[in-house]
Design a protein around this motif. Structure first.
Motif, PDB file in Angstrom:
ATOM      1  N   ARG A  86       0.801  -1.234   0.000  1.00  0.00           N
ATOM      2  CA  ARG A  86       0.000   0.000   0.000  1.00  0.00           C
ATOM      3  C   ARG A  86       0.827   1.274   0.000  1.00  0.00           C
ATOM      4  O   ARG A  86       0.320   2.330  -0.354  1.00  0.00           O
ATOM      5  CB  ARG A  86      -0.922   0.034   1.220  1.00  0.00           C
ATOM      6  CG  ARG A  86      -1.947  -1.058   1.301  1.00  0.00           C
ATOM      7  CD  ARG A  86      -2.956  -0.934   0.179  1.00  0.00           C
ATOM      8  NE  ARG A  86      -3.933  -2.003   0.276  1.00  0.00           N
ATOM      9  CZ  ARG A  86      -5.207  -1.827   0.601  1.00  0.00           C
ATOM     10  NH1 ARG A  86      -5.651  -0.626   0.855  1.00  0.00           N
ATOM     11  NH2 ARG A  86      -6.016  -2.850   0.658  1.00  0.00           N
ATOM     12  N   ARG A 134      -2.884   2.162  13.335  1.00  0.00           N
ATOM     13  CA  ARG A 134      -2.157   1.478  12.251  1.00  0.00           C
ATOM     14  C   ARG A 134      -2.265   2.233  10.929  1.00  0.00           C
ATOM     15  O   ARG A 134      -1.443   2.052  10.038  1.00  0.00           O
ATOM     16  CB  ARG A 134      -2.667   0.050  12.089  1.00  0.00           C
ATOM     17  CG  ARG A 134      -4.079  -0.058  11.547  1.00  0.00           C
ATOM     18  CD  ARG A 134      -4.482  -1.493  11.316  1.00  0.00           C
ATOM     19  NE  ARG A 134      -5.829  -1.563  10.771  1.00  0.00           N
ATOM     20  CZ  ARG A 134      -6.395  -2.665  10.365  1.00  0.00           C
ATOM     21  NH1 ARG A 134      -5.751  -3.821  10.472  1.00  0.00           N
ATOM     22  NH2 ARG A 134      -7.614  -2.650   9.872  1.00  0.00           N
ATOM     23  N   PHE A 194       5.134   7.165   8.585  1.00  0.00           N
ATOM     24  CA  PHE A 194       6.069   8.273   8.822  1.00  0.00           C
ATOM     25  C   PHE A 194       7.410   7.847   9.413  1.00  0.00           C
ATOM     26  O   PHE A 194       7.523   6.776  10.017  1.00  0.00           O
ATOM     27  CB  PHE A 194       5.415   9.295   9.761  1.00  0.00           C
ATOM     28  CG  PHE A 194       4.200   9.962   9.175  1.00  0.00           C
ATOM     29  CD1 PHE A 194       4.345  11.046   8.317  1.00  0.00           C
ATOM     30  CD2 PHE A 194       2.928   9.495   9.461  1.00  0.00           C
ATOM     31  CE1 PHE A 194       3.220  11.666   7.772  1.00  0.00           C
ATOM     32  CE2 PHE A 194       1.797  10.105   8.916  1.00  0.00           C
ATOM     33  CZ  PHE A 194       1.949  11.201   8.070  1.00  0.00           C
ATOM     34  N   GLN A 232      -5.869  11.841   9.946  1.00  0.00           N
ATOM     35  CA  GLN A 232      -6.047  12.100   8.517  1.00  0.00           C
ATOM     36  C   GLN A 232      -7.085  11.186   7.883  1.00  0.00           C
ATOM     37  O   GLN A 232      -7.335  10.081   8.356  1.00  0.00           O
ATOM     38  CB  GLN A 232      -4.726  11.962   7.772  1.00  0.00           C
ATOM     39  CG  GLN A 232      -4.280  10.538   7.566  1.00  0.00           C
ATOM     40  CD  GLN A 232      -3.180  10.396   6.525  1.00  0.00           C
ATOM     41  OE1 GLN A 232      -2.961  11.269   5.716  1.00  0.00           O
ATOM     42  NE2 GLN A 232      -2.504   9.269   6.550  1.00  0.00           N
ATOM     43  N   PHE A 252      -4.798  11.151  -0.408  1.00  0.00           N
ATOM     44  CA  PHE A 252      -4.205  10.449  -1.558  1.00  0.00           C
ATOM     45  C   PHE A 252      -4.707  11.047  -2.880  1.00  0.00           C
ATOM     46  O   PHE A 252      -3.932  11.393  -3.769  1.00  0.00           O
ATOM     47  CB  PHE A 252      -4.593   8.967  -1.477  1.00  0.00           C
ATOM     48  CG  PHE A 252      -3.868   8.076  -2.439  1.00  0.00           C
ATOM     49  CD1 PHE A 252      -2.877   7.220  -1.989  1.00  0.00           C
ATOM     50  CD2 PHE A 252      -4.163   8.073  -3.798  1.00  0.00           C
ATOM     51  CE1 PHE A 252      -2.194   6.390  -2.854  1.00  0.00           C
ATOM     52  CE2 PHE A 252      -3.493   7.259  -4.676  1.00  0.00           C
ATOM     53  CZ  PHE A 252      -2.501   6.411  -4.211  1.00  0.00           C
ATOM     54  N   GLY A 293       0.773  18.487   0.899  1.00  0.00           N
ATOM     55  CA  GLY A 293       0.661  18.143   2.316  1.00  0.00           C
ATOM     56  C   GLY A 293      -0.454  18.882   3.019  1.00  0.00           C
ATOM     57  O   GLY A 293      -1.314  19.513   2.388  1.00  0.00           O
TER      58      GLY A 293
HETATM   59  N1  ACO Z   1      -2.226  -2.493   8.092  1.00  0.00           N
HETATM   60  C1  ACO Z   1      -3.258  -3.237   7.736  1.00  0.00           C
HETATM   61  N2  ACO Z   1      -4.451  -2.727   7.417  1.00  0.00           N
HETATM   62  C2  ACO Z   1      -4.584  -1.384   7.451  1.00  0.00           C
HETATM   63  C3  ACO Z   1      -3.551  -0.540   7.817  1.00  0.00           C
HETATM   64  C4  ACO Z   1      -2.327  -1.138   8.153  1.00  0.00           C
HETATM   65  N3  ACO Z   1      -1.250  -0.426   8.512  1.00  0.00           N
HETATM   66  N4  ACO Z   1      -3.972   0.737   7.736  1.00  0.00           N
HETATM   67  C5  ACO Z   1      -5.254   0.690   7.340  1.00  0.00           C
HETATM   68  N5  ACO Z   1      -5.628  -0.595   7.169  1.00  0.00           N
HETATM   69  C6  ACO Z   1      -6.917  -1.108   6.748  1.00  0.00           C
HETATM   70  C7  ACO Z   1      -8.039  -0.145   7.004  1.00  0.00           C
HETATM   71  O1  ACO Z   1      -8.486  -0.242   8.344  1.00  0.00           O
HETATM   72  C8  ACO Z   1      -9.060  -0.629   6.007  1.00  0.00           C
HETATM   73  O2  ACO Z   1      -9.719  -1.734   6.562  1.00  0.00           O
HETATM   74  P1  ACO Z   1     -11.315  -1.910   6.365  1.00  0.00           P
HETATM   75  O3  ACO Z   1     -11.519  -1.991   4.883  1.00  0.00           O
HETATM   76  O4  ACO Z   1     -11.594  -3.160   7.112  1.00  0.00           O
HETATM   77  O5  ACO Z   1     -11.917  -0.670   6.970  1.00  0.00           O
HETATM   78  C9  ACO Z   1      -8.222  -1.122   4.834  1.00  0.00           C
HETATM   79  O6  ACO Z   1      -6.902  -1.293   5.345  1.00  0.00           O
HETATM   80  C10 ACO Z   1      -8.182  -0.161   3.662  1.00  0.00           C
HETATM   81  O7  ACO Z   1      -7.985   1.145   4.176  1.00  0.00           O
HETATM   82  P2  ACO Z   1      -7.822   2.379   3.219  1.00  0.00           P
HETATM   83  O8  ACO Z   1      -7.617   3.601   4.047  1.00  0.00           O
HETATM   84  O9  ACO Z   1      -8.902   2.386   2.203  1.00  0.00           O
HETATM   85  O10 ACO Z   1      -6.458   1.965   2.484  1.00  0.00           O
HETATM   86  P3  ACO Z   1      -5.752   2.714   1.342  1.00  0.00           P
HETATM   87  O11 ACO Z   1      -5.518   1.786   0.232  1.00  0.00           O
HETATM   88  O12 ACO Z   1      -6.368   4.046   1.044  1.00  0.00           O
HETATM   89  O13 ACO Z   1      -4.319   3.003   1.993  1.00  0.00           O
HETATM   90  C11 ACO Z   1      -3.115   4.794   3.041  1.00  0.00           C
HETATM   91  C12 ACO Z   1      -4.244   3.755   3.181  1.00  0.00           C
HETATM   92  C13 ACO Z   1      -1.822   4.042   2.880  1.00  0.00           C
HETATM   93  C14 ACO Z   1      -3.091   5.619   4.318  1.00  0.00           C
HETATM   94  C15 ACO Z   1      -3.398   5.675   1.827  1.00  0.00           C
HETATM   95  O14 ACO Z   1      -4.694   6.161   1.843  1.00  0.00           O
HETATM   96  C16 ACO Z   1      -2.442   6.834   1.757  1.00  0.00           C
HETATM   97  O15 ACO Z   1      -1.251   6.671   1.613  1.00  0.00           O
HETATM   98  N6  ACO Z   1      -2.976   8.051   1.794  1.00  0.00           N
HETATM   99  C17 ACO Z   1      -2.137   9.226   1.763  1.00  0.00           C
HETATM  100  C18 ACO Z   1      -1.871   9.597   3.148  1.00  0.00           C
HETATM  101  C19 ACO Z   1      -0.529  10.207   3.350  1.00  0.00           C
HETATM  102  O16 ACO Z   1       0.439   9.890   2.710  1.00  0.00           O
HETATM  103  N7  ACO Z   1      -0.487  11.081   4.295  1.00  0.00           N
HETATM  104  C20 ACO Z   1       0.764  11.643   4.687  1.00  0.00           C
HETATM  105  C21 ACO Z   1       0.738  13.085   4.877  1.00  0.00           C
HETATM  106  S1  ACO Z   1       0.223  13.932   3.450  1.00  0.00           S
HETATM  107  C22 ACO Z   1       1.343  13.687   2.388  1.00  0.00           C
HETATM  108  O17 ACO Z   1       2.458  13.515   2.752  1.00  0.00           O
HETATM  109  C23 ACO Z   1       0.942  13.675   0.991  1.00  0.00           C
END
Ligand code: ACO
Length: 331
Positions: free
Chosen positions: A39, A154, A160, A219, A225, A317
Motif C-alpha cells: 500500500r 495502524r 512516517f 487524517q 491520496f 501536504g
Molecule cells: N495495516 C493493515 N491494514 C490497514 C492498515 C495497516 N497499517 N492501515 C489501514 N488498514 C486497513 C483499514 O483499516 C481498512 O480496513 P477496512 O476496509 O476493514 O476498513 C483497509 O486497510 C483499507 O484502508 P484504506 O484507508 O482504504 O487503504 P488505502 O488503500 O487508502 O491506503 C493509506 C491507506 C496508505 C493511508 C493511503 O490512503 C495513503 O497513503 N494516503 C495518503 C496519506 C498520506 O500519505 N499522508 C501523509 C501526509 S500527506 C502527504 O504527505 C501527501
C-alpha cells in the motif's frame, strides 16, 4: 541586466540510527510487512532515540551541508526551518540551530508548511538571494514525526519517519543554473483532512485532549491520496508548460515521498519514465519537510545529477499545501 539567481551550492542530511522495520510495527499494531509494502512502498523508517529532538537532527544535517561547502557558520545570513515538529513552540528551531552552529550573524525562523514546507522554504530563501538581501541562506527541512504519530493507529503509524535535510542557497555566479521558477499553492478548506487537532490555542493541552488522542496526526488517507496525485501532477505540468519544457526532458523529478502509489500515479500523469523519478521512501518513509532535501542529497551523492540538469520538485501536504519548483542543477 541578468537577474541574480539562487542555486543550491551544497546539501547535507541526517537520519537517526534507530531503524524501525515493518515487522517491528507489526508487533505493536495489527498490520503486516506485506500490507505496508503493497500500500505504501515503505520497508523501514528511522525513529529518534529517547531524548533526541528535531534540533539534534537538523543541526547535524546543517553542519554537514556547511562542511561540504567549506562555509564557516558565521557566513550564514539566514536560516529557514520548515517543520511541523519543532523542539518546542518557541523559541524556534531556527534559533536553536543558529546557536548550535555558531551562526552568530544569521537570523532565522521556522516555517509551517507541513509536507510542502521544504518547497515553501526554498522559494522563500530564493527571494532573499535574488533581491541581494542575503548571500548565504540555509534551508533545513526537518521533522520528528515519531513524536506526533499515534503508535496505536495502524492507519498512520506505518507511514512516517524522522529525518533532516539541509541545502545552502547562494547567488549563482554562472548564467543558466539555479532556481528557475516555482508555483506554490494553498487551499485551507482541505484542513480537516489532515491535522493535529490539539496543542495550539484552539485546543490547549488538557487531560481531555490527551485522552482523545488529539495530539497526534489525524487524517482521511483516501482524500489526501486523491488530492496529492492530482495537485502535484497538475502544478508540475503547469510549471513545465509555462517554461516551455517537455516532461521528457527533465533529468530528475523529486516528489514528496508520502506513498509509492502517490509517486507512481503522479509520475504516470506526467508521462515520466521510471529512471526520471527519485524514490527513497522504502528506507525512510514520509519524513514530511525532510523528504525532498534528503532525496536530492542522495541522488547528488550517487552521481545521478550533473550541472545544467533540469530538476523538478513537487510536494503536497497538510493545509492543503502544494507546489512545484523548477531548477537547473548547479553542482
Ligand atoms: N495495516 C493493515 N491494514 C490497514 C492498515 C495497516 N497499517 N492501515 C489501514 N488498514 C486497513 C483499514 O483499516 C481498512 O480496513 P477496512 O476496509 O476493514 O476498513 C483497509 O486497510 C483499507 O484502508 P484504506 O484507508 O482504504 O487503504 P488505502 O488503500 O487508502 O491506503 C493509506 C491507506 C496508505 C493511508 C493511503 O490512503 C495513503 O497513503 N494516503 C495518503 C496519506 C498520506 O500519505 N499522508 C501523509 C501526509 S500527506 C502527504 O504527505 C501527501
Amino acid at each position: 541586466m541578468r537577474k541574480t539567481r539562487a542555486y543550491i551550492s551544497s546539501l547535507g542530511m541526517y537520519v537517526p540510527e534507530k531503524r524501525v522495520t515493518n515487522q517491528d510495527l507489526a508487533s505493536i499494531v495489527e498490520t503486516s510487512d506485506e500490507w505496508i509494502r503493497e500500500r505504501t512502498g515503505i520497508s523501514e523508517r528511522r525513529f529518534v532515540a529517547e531524548g533526541q529532538s528535531n534540533s539534534d537532527l537538523s543541526t547535524i544535517a546543517a553542519q554537514r551541508c556547511l562542511e561540504r561547502a567549506g562555509v564557516d557558520p558565521e557566513e550564514i545570513d539566514l536560516i529557514i526551518v520548515p517543520t511541523v515538529t519543532p523542539d518546542m513552540m518557541f523559541p524556534s528551531t531556527a534559533c536553536l540551530i543558529q546557536d548550535r552552529l555558531g551562526a552568530k550573524n544569521a537570523w532565522g525562523f521556522d516555517l509551517s508548511g507541513a509536507c510542502s514546507g521544504f518547497l515553501y522554504g526554498l522559494a522563500c530563501g530564493t527571494q532573499f538571494i535574488e533581491t541581494g538581501a542575503c548571500k548565504k541562506v540555509l534551508v533545513v527541512g526537518t521533522d520528528v514525526m515519531s513524536s506526533i504519530v499515534d503508535p496505536q493507529d495502524r492507519a498512520t503509524c506505518v507511514l512516517f519517519g524522522d529525518g533532516a535535510g539541509a541545502v545552502l542557497l547562494e547567488p549563482a555566479a554562472e548564467a543558466g543554473i539555479g532556481i528557475v521558477d516555482f508555483i506554490l499553492r494553498a487551499d485551507g478548506s482541505g484542513g480537516p483532512y489532515l491535522k493535529m487537532p490539539a496543542g495550539g490555542s484552539r485546543k490547549p493541552p488538557s487531560i481531555e485532549t490527551i485522552q482523545n488522542r488529539e495530539h497526534y496526526v489525524h487524517q482521511d488517507g483516501r482524500t489526501v491520496f486523491k488530492y496529492a496525485v492530482k495537485y502535484m501532477a497538475d502544478v508540475s505540468a503547469d510549471l513545465l508548460k509555462r517554461n516551455d519544457i517537455d516532461p521528457q526532458d527533465i533529468k530528475l523529478f523529486v516528489p514528496h515521498q508520502a506513498n509509492m502509489r502517490i509517486i507512481k500515479s503522479t509520475a504516470d500523469r506526467l508521462k515520466l519514465r521510471n529512471e526520471q523519478i527519485a524514490v527513497n521512501i522504502d528506507r525512510y518513509a514520509n519524513t514530511t519537510a525532510a523528504t525532498i532535501p534528503i532525496c536530492l542529497f542522495e541522488y547528488q551523492e550517487k552521481g545521478s545529477l550533473s550541472k545544467g540538469d533540469l530538476v523538478v520538485l513537487a510536494s503536497f501536504g497538510a493545509g492543503f499545501t502544494w507546489g512545484s519548483i523548477l531548477l537547473r542543477w548547479g553542482l
